[in-house]
Design an enzyme around this catalytic site. Sequence first.
Site: not given
Length: 172
Positions: A90, A93-97, A121, A142, A147
Amino acid sequence: MRRAGRSMVERTSKFLLIVAGSVCFMLILYQYVGPGLSLGAPSGRAPAEELDLFPTPDPHYVKKYYFPVRALERALAFDMKGEDVIVFLHIQKTGGTTFGRHLVQNVRLEVPCDCRPGQKKCTCYRPNRRETWLFSRFSTGWSCGLHADWTELTSCVPGVLDKRESAALKAP
């Protein structure tokens, strides 16, 4: 007689206002959509695949990494029934979520991930085994930290998966 004249003027002014508004709307629409339309006339522009976005090279840009086309276009086979695991890295700020959620909720699989309401989950098991095929925030949490970057994941993932598999073998 005066009322009839006044209503005729009001109708005419409303009609003219509607016509003027429609013309303005069409002009604005043409400004946004028109340049992309060919409308049968030659536009004098090259096709999209021939366009060069940066026709003059940037003197400040130094190319550091050279990836051969063969490496970029390679196809990898993923065996969900075997031992393969997708590790989702992940990047903030790249649309990973959004992409991570799509992996567990919207991918059509033989055995889809089990996502229950209210849980963060999902369980993503392989067909006929209680082993996970996806290592991500939405399947394992996590487990390697918030991250986790590439180096943290490469050192952490094998140990976490080994612990999960040994716990799954002990469970009835």
